[in-house]
Design a protein around this motif. Structure first.
Motif, short mmCIF file in Angstrom:
data_model
loop_
_atom_site.label_atom_id
_atom_site.label_comp_id
_atom_site.label_asym_id
_atom_site.label_seq_id
_atom_site.Cartn_x
_atom_site.Cartn_y
_atom_site.Cartn_z
N LEU A 196 0.87 -1.17 0.00
CA LEU A 196 0.00 0.00 0.00
C LEU A 196 0.91 1.23 0.00
N ASP A 197 0.96 1.91 -1.14
CA ASP A 197 1.77 3.14 -1.19
C ASP A 197 0.85 4.29 -0.80
N LEU A 198 1.11 4.87 0.38
CA LEU A 198 0.19 5.87 0.92
C LEU A 198 0.42 7.21 0.24
N ALA A 199 -0.68 7.87 -0.08
CA ALA A 199 -0.55 9.26 -0.58
C ALA A 199 0.08 10.06 0.56
N GLY A 200 0.99 10.94 0.23
CA GLY A 200 1.63 11.71 1.29
C GLY A 200 2.83 10.98 1.85
N GLY A 201 3.21 9.90 1.19
CA GLY A 201 4.45 9.24 1.61
C GLY A 201 4.19 8.09 2.57
N LYS A 229 -6.68 7.02 6.49
CA LYS A 229 -6.26 8.37 6.15
C LYS A 229 -7.28 9.36 6.69
N ASP A 230 -6.78 10.46 7.28
CA ASP A 230 -7.70 11.49 7.76
C ASP A 230 -7.18 12.79 7.16
N GLY A 231 -7.88 13.29 6.13
CA GLY A 231 -7.34 14.46 5.43
C GLY A 231 -6.07 14.01 4.75
N ASP A 232 -4.96 14.74 4.96
CA ASP A 232 -3.74 14.28 4.29
C ASP A 232 -2.82 13.56 5.27
N ARG A 233 -3.39 13.13 6.44
CA ARG A 233 -2.52 12.47 7.42
C ARG A 233 -2.85 10.98 7.48
N ASN A 234 -1.79 10.18 7.56
CA ASN A 234 -2.00 8.73 7.67
C ASN A 234 -1.98 8.37 9.15
N LEU A 235 -3.11 7.90 9.65
CA LEU A 235 -3.21 7.61 11.10
C LEU A 235 -3.18 6.11 11.32
N LEU A 236 -2.49 5.71 12.39
CA LEU A 236 -2.42 4.30 12.76
C LEU A 236 -2.95 4.24 14.19
N ARG A 237 -4.06 3.50 14.40
CA ARG A 237 -4.66 3.49 15.74
C ARG A 237 -4.66 2.07 16.28
N PHE A 238 -4.08 1.92 17.47
CA PHE A 238 -4.13 0.63 18.17
C PHE A 238 -5.13 0.79 19.31
N ALA A 239 -6.00 -0.19 19.51
CA ALA A 239 -7.02 -0.02 20.55
C ALA A 239 -7.27 -1.36 21.24
N ASP A 240 -8.31 -1.36 22.09
CA ASP A 240 -8.66 -2.54 22.89
C ASP A 240 -7.49 -3.00 23.74
N GLY A 241 -6.83 -2.05 24.37
CA GLY A 241 -5.71 -2.42 25.27
C GLY A 241 -4.40 -2.43 24.51
N VAL A 242 -3.49 -1.54 24.92
CA VAL A 242 -2.20 -1.43 24.24
C VAL A 242 -1.10 -1.55 25.29
N ASP A 245 -5.50 2.39 26.94
CA ASP A 245 -6.62 1.84 26.17
C ASP A 245 -6.28 1.84 24.69
N SER A 246 -5.67 2.97 24.25
CA SER A 246 -5.39 3.05 22.81
C SER A 246 -4.11 3.83 22.57
N LEU A 247 -3.58 3.67 21.37
CA LEU A 247 -2.38 4.41 20.96
C LEU A 247 -2.68 4.97 19.58
N ASN A 248 -2.58 6.29 19.44
CA ASN A 248 -2.87 6.90 18.14
C ASN A 248 -1.57 7.46 17.58
N VAL A 249 -1.21 6.97 16.39
CA VAL A 249 0.05 7.38 15.77
C VAL A 249 -0.28 8.15 14.50
N ASP A 250 0.27 9.36 14.40
CA ASP A 250 0.11 10.12 13.16
C ASP A 250 1.40 9.92 12.38
N GLN A 251 1.34 9.02 11.38
CA GLN A 251 2.57 8.65 10.69
C GLN A 251 3.13 9.82 9.89
N THR A 252 2.22 10.72 9.47
CA THR A 252 2.72 11.85 8.69
C THR A 252 3.47 12.81 9.59
#
Lengths: 207, 144
Positions: A100-105, A178-191, B23-30
């Motif tokens: 997956l080549d993400l827009a915005g790098g 993707k949220d706008g031009d930002r690529n977000l990575l979310r870990f949940a349910d206990g990290v 509970d969660s970790l939010n990473v803004d890769q940009t």
């Protein structure tokens, strides 16, 4: 004089027979003994494979590419693809890798033992020994993963474990979007992240 | 004026592994930011720091170095080290330096006495703390 002429014509007559035979012999060595290698072009598919492909419509080394609405490019390659007889939109693939080549790098590389490409629901389902590697430094494993084909969205509903930039990471679920031009990575349910400062090159002041 | 306080008196090895659970970790890769959210608990050795959100700042460019420069905890931050507990609105935890700077109506409770002030700087390495800004001591008179 006659005897000499007689002998001459006999020799000539005899030669008329021997010489063509010799010529024939030389010619035949050209064809009969010539090297057979590389003569006929070997077919890419053996007869057996052709039958199998026709019967099961199994395809070797397929690849699939698509561009998502928000500008990311997805390419999927696999060792084998078998269309699902029940649903034409679905294709079962094995030993697949998806990039997956993400827009915005940034780039996300996914790999799994099995998967299903569902062009009807624009979704790629991955199962078995899944690995997620991102250029932002995450190298994670999980057991089930869904990647959208029309949108930048990768979701792991099951536990995710592996390496984060800062250390070892375990989480109950993961979602890349993707949220706008930002690529977000979310870990949940206990990290849980474990950061080991001593294992890193602590620099001059490190003990 | 400031008050020197003993803080747990424990010498903390700042190279111990740091565990962050939430509970969660939010990473803004940009942007290269990482924020733990929801019941965040940071543990290193004897020290426990809990907050509602903790942002991780990496040393060097972006997340590639993998080395954490500091963690900023916000939202009912409490730090427990041995039998001392300190509460504040915000705390900056510098792992390499082994220091925690707590700001925003800080209350440090040691047994029955409590100390309040604006800023509490804790050196985990030496187990000492420095409270500054309108420092007041609150004695618990009644039996608890």
């Amino acid at each position: 004089m006659a005897a000499r002429d007689n002998r001459h014509s006999r020799i000539v007559a005899w030669l008329k027979i021997v010489l063509p035979l010799i010529a024939l012999g030389i010619l035949s060595t050209l064809f009969l003994l010539s090297d057979r290698r590389g003569r006929e072009v070997d077919l890419p598919y053996s007869e057996v494979q052709l039958d199998r492909i026709l019967r099961e419509r199994r395809v070797q080394n397929p690849d699939y590419a698509s561009l998502t609405r928000d500008g990311s490019a997805i390419t999927v390659t696999a060792s084998e693809a078998v269309p699902d007889p029940a649903d034409p939109d679905r294709t079962d693939v094995s030993d697949l890798t998806a990039t997956l080549d993400l827009a915005g790098g940034g780039r996300v590389d996914l790999s799994a033992r099995r998967g299903t490409l569902d062009t009807g629901r624009s979704e790629l389902l991955l199962e078995g020994d899944i690995r997620i590697v991102t250029t932002s430094g995450y190298d994670l494993r999980t057991e089930a993963l869904r990647a959208a084909l029309d949108l930048t969205r990768v979701v792991a509903d099951t536990a995710v474990t592996g390496q984060a930039p800062a250390g070892t990471l375990a989480a109950g679920s993961m979602e890349l979007r993707k949220d706008g031009d930002r690529n977000l990575l979310r870990f949940a349910d206990g990290v849980k992240l474990v950061y080991r400062p001593d294992t890193l090159s602590a620099g001059p002041d490190g003990e | 004026q400031g008050a020197e306080v003993g803080f747990g008196g424990l010498r903390q090895d700042t190279s111990l592994p740091v565990e962050v659970a939430s509970d969660s970790l939010n990473v803004d890769q940009t942007a290269g930011t990482a924020v733990f959210q929801g019941n965040v608990l940071i543990t290193q050795g004897e020290m426990k720091l809990s907050a509602s959100s903790v942002e991780v700042f990496y040393a060097g460019a972006g997340t590639q170095s993998g080395r954490i420069a500091r963690m900023v905890a916000e939202g009912n931050v409490t730090l427990v080290n041995g039998h001392e507990a300190a509460e504040a609105q915000r705390a900056v935890y510098d792992i390499d330096a082994g220091s925690v700077v707590m700001t925003g109506d800080v209350i440090l409770t040691q047994g029955t006495t409590a100390l309040s002030g604006e800023t509490l700087t804790i050196d985990l390495g030496t187990g000492t703390g420095q409270m500054e800004g309108r420092v007041r001591t609150i004695f618990e008179t009644g039996d608890r």
